[in-house]
Design an enzyme around this catalytic site. Structure first.
Site, PDB file in Angstrom:
ATOM      1  N   ASN A   9      43.979  -0.150 -15.809  1.00  0.00           N
ATOM      2  CA  ASN A   9      42.869  -1.051 -16.163  1.00  0.00           C
ATOM      3  C   ASN A   9      41.767  -0.787 -15.148  1.00  0.00           C
ATOM      4  O   ASN A   9      41.866  -1.200 -13.994  1.00  0.00           O
ATOM      5  CB  ASN A   9      43.344  -2.511 -16.094  1.00  0.00           C
ATOM      6  CG  ASN A   9      42.192  -3.493 -16.282  1.00  0.00           C
ATOM      7  OD1 ASN A   9      41.073  -3.096 -16.624  1.00  0.00           O
ATOM      8  ND2 ASN A   9      42.462  -4.776 -16.046  1.00  0.00           N
ATOM      9  N   LYS A  11      38.833  -1.864 -15.038  1.00  0.00           N
ATOM     10  CA  LYS A  11      37.930  -3.012 -14.823  1.00  0.00           C
ATOM     11  C   LYS A  11      36.474  -2.533 -14.876  1.00  0.00           C
ATOM     12  O   LYS A  11      36.167  -1.592 -15.594  1.00  0.00           O
ATOM     13  CB  LYS A  11      38.292  -3.740 -13.528  1.00  0.00           C
ATOM     14  CG  LYS A  11      39.799  -4.089 -13.511  1.00  0.00           C
ATOM     15  CD  LYS A  11      40.199  -5.087 -12.473  1.00  0.00           C
ATOM     16  CE  LYS A  11      41.707  -5.359 -12.579  1.00  0.00           C
ATOM     17  NZ  LYS A  11      42.192  -6.351 -11.664  1.00  0.00           N
ATOM     18  N   HIS A  95      43.448 -10.940 -20.151  1.00  0.00           N
ATOM     19  CA  HIS A  95      43.590 -10.617 -18.725  1.00  0.00           C
ATOM     20  C   HIS A  95      43.171 -11.848 -17.922  1.00  0.00           C
ATOM     21  O   HIS A  95      42.243 -12.564 -18.308  1.00  0.00           O
ATOM     22  CB  HIS A  95      42.709  -9.411 -18.365  1.00  0.00           C
ATOM     23  CG  HIS A  95      42.990  -8.922 -16.981  1.00  0.00           C
ATOM     24  ND1 HIS A  95      42.446  -9.533 -15.874  1.00  0.00           N
ATOM     25  CD2 HIS A  95      43.777  -7.927 -16.528  1.00  0.00           C
ATOM     26  CE1 HIS A  95      42.894  -8.915 -14.790  1.00  0.00           C
ATOM     27  NE2 HIS A  95      43.701  -7.935 -15.161  1.00  0.00           N
ATOM     28  N   GLU A  97      41.397 -12.248 -15.443  1.00  0.00           N
ATOM     29  CA  GLU A  97      39.962 -12.313 -15.099  1.00  0.00           C
ATOM     30  C   GLU A  97      39.155 -12.828 -16.288  1.00  0.00           C
ATOM     31  O   GLU A  97      38.146 -13.517 -16.115  1.00  0.00           O
ATOM     32  CB  GLU A  97      39.483 -10.934 -14.621  1.00  0.00           C
ATOM     33  CG  GLU A  97      40.006 -10.646 -13.210  1.00  0.00           C
ATOM     34  CD  GLU A  97      40.307  -9.189 -12.896  1.00  0.00           C
ATOM     35  OE1 GLU A  97      39.787  -8.308 -13.589  1.00  0.00           O
ATOM     36  OE2 GLU A  97      41.089  -8.948 -11.960  1.00  0.00           O
ATOM     37  N   GLU A 166      51.261 -10.624 -15.386  1.00  0.00           N
ATOM     38  CA  GLU A 166      50.469 -10.358 -14.189  1.00  0.00           C
ATOM     39  C   GLU A 166      50.269 -11.662 -13.431  1.00  0.00           C
ATOM     40  O   GLU A 166      49.368 -12.444 -13.763  1.00  0.00           O
ATOM     41  CB  GLU A 166      49.098  -9.799 -14.571  1.00  0.00           C
ATOM     42  CG  GLU A 166      49.138  -8.473 -15.282  1.00  0.00           C
ATOM     43  CD  GLU A 166      47.802  -7.729 -15.150  1.00  0.00           C
ATOM     44  OE1 GLU A 166      47.795  -6.642 -14.577  1.00  0.00           O
ATOM     45  OE2 GLU A 166      46.774  -8.266 -15.589  1.00  0.00           O
ATOM     46  N   GLY A 172      45.003  -7.604  -7.208  1.00  0.00           N
ATOM     47  CA  GLY A 172      43.979  -7.172  -6.261  1.00  0.00           C
ATOM     48  C   GLY A 172      44.145  -7.760  -4.875  1.00  0.00           C
ATOM     49  O   GLY A 172      43.226  -7.691  -4.062  1.00  0.00           O
ATOM     50  N   SER A 211      48.977  -5.490  -8.047  1.00  0.00           N
ATOM     51  CA  SER A 211      49.167  -4.678  -6.850  1.00  0.00           C
ATOM     52  C   SER A 211      50.309  -3.670  -6.969  1.00  0.00           C
ATOM     53  O   SER A 211      51.043  -3.443  -5.999  1.00  0.00           O
ATOM     54  CB  SER A 211      49.352  -5.569  -5.612  1.00  0.00           C
ATOM     55  OG  SER A 211      48.194  -6.370  -5.412  1.00  0.00           O
ATOM     56  N   GLY A 232      45.709  -1.820 -11.749  1.00  0.00           N
ATOM     57  CA  GLY A 232      44.285  -1.982 -11.458  1.00  0.00           C
ATOM     58  C   GLY A 232      43.830  -0.949 -10.445  1.00  0.00           C
ATOM     59  O   GLY A 232      43.635   0.229 -10.761  1.00  0.00           O
ATOM     60  N   GLY A 233      43.667  -1.388  -9.198  1.00  0.00           N
ATOM     61  CA  GLY A 233      43.110  -0.544  -8.129  1.00  0.00           C
ATOM     62  C   GLY A 233      43.691   0.865  -8.074  1.00  0.00           C
ATOM     63  O   GLY A 233      42.940   1.852  -7.988  1.00  0.00           O
TER      64      GLY A 233
HETATM   65  P1  13P Z   1      45.621  -4.551  -9.153  1.00  0.00           P
HETATM   66  O1  13P Z   1      46.626  -3.455  -9.490  1.00  0.00           O
HETATM   67  O2  13P Z   1      44.385  -4.040  -8.525  1.00  0.00           O
HETATM   68  O3  13P Z   1      46.274  -5.665  -8.419  1.00  0.00           O
HETATM   69  O4  13P Z   1      45.144  -5.156 -10.564  1.00  0.00           O
HETATM   70  C1  13P Z   1      46.104  -5.512 -11.494  1.00  0.00           C
HETATM   71  C2  13P Z   1      45.426  -5.805 -12.773  1.00  0.00           C
HETATM   72  O5  13P Z   1      44.651  -6.741 -12.867  1.00  0.00           O
HETATM   73  C3  13P Z   1      45.694  -4.916 -13.898  1.00  0.00           C
HETATM   74  O6  13P Z   1      45.223  -5.451 -15.083  1.00  0.00           O
END
Ligand code: 13P
Length: 248
Positions: A9, A11, A95, A97, A166, A172, A211, A232-233
């Site tokens: 993802n 983002k 998600h 967010e 999640e 994050g 994470s 994510g990251g």
């Molecule tokens: P991180 O892997 O950066 O924690 O993000 C997870 C995420 O929100 C994937 O959708």
């Protein structure tokens, strides 16, 4: 047997150049050691580029949200059929967010899942508790509400769906649910689906996100009910993402 799935993802990150480079490097590092399915969910404006670059490779491109409406006066929105027409395969729905920053709620998210399925996309429906909810012992009731909103709706096709757990406090932050915590939540989610849809639950993929990195993916993916990750990251770094895919 569920085929593991790893989805990046991205983002709201990237640029034309960055995205093209990242996808090329992921692609050129896919080898025989990787048996999982791979996806990347990119910002709307890069969907077309990502699909062109991914070409005939095994990487399937998706979007990060979608409108619940089919068409019409919804300024700024993008419909599921538009994404499908471009060649999208997945779309993230719910998600955390989107839930937290854009006030998307279960009822609306279920209509997004339906819109996505009607257009032929595979929704990845995300659930998870906040830190405060975990601390107050509400983790399972929160997840149950989020999952039941979806599976109680008779129009949802459970065979064309991926779920993602999640925990919001792990996104994050560098904090990860322990493999046991994650497995407990995944088993709980699968049982909720089983109560509703029986054996179909055994075919449903449930991804863990929060994470996930190259150094913790392996123990998470070893858990019985964890079928891969939503990353994510670490998905913005081709080497880290490929390592995670290898562990799945
Ligand atoms: P991180 O892997 O950066 O924690 O993000 C997870 C995420 O929100 C994937 O959708």
């Amino acid at each position: 047997m569920r085929q593991p799935l790893v989805v990046g993802n991205w983002k709201m990150n990237g640029s034309l150049q960055f995205i093209s480079n990242l996808l090329h490097s992921i692609q050129s590092n896919i080898d025989d050691k990787i048996s999982c399915e791979i996806g990347v969910c990119v910002p709307f404006v890069y969907v077309g580029l990502a699909i062109d670059v991914a070409g005939k490779s095994s990487i399937k491109v998706g979007a990060q949200t979608v409108s619940e409406h089919t068409s019409g006066a919804y300024t700024g929105e993008v419909s599921a059929s538009m994404l499908e027409e471009l060649g999208c395969h997945w779309v993230l729905v719910g998600h955390s967010e989107r839930r937290q920053l854009f006030n998307e709620v279960n009822e609306q998210l279920v209509t997004k899942v339906m819109a996505a399925q009607r257009a032929g996309l595979i929704p990845i429906y995300c659930v998870g508790e906040t830190e405060a909810e975990r601390k107050s012992g509400d983790t399972f009731s929160v997840i149950e509400k989020q999952i039941n909103a979806l599976i109680d709706n008779e129009s949802i096709n459970l065979t064309n769906l991926v779920l993602a757990y999640e925990p919001v406090w792990a996104i994050g932050t560098g904090l990860t649910a322990t493999p046991d915590e994650a497995q407990e939540a995944h088993a709980f989610i699968r049982q909720l689906v089983k109560n509703k849809a029986g054996d179909l639950a055994d075919k449903l993929r449930i991804l863990y996100g929060g994470s996930v990195k190259a150094d913790n993916a392996e123990t998470l993916f070893h858990q019985e009910d964890i079928d891969g990750g939503l990353i994510g990251g670490a998905s913005l770094d081709a080497n880290a993402f490929i390592s995670i895919c290898q562990m799945a």
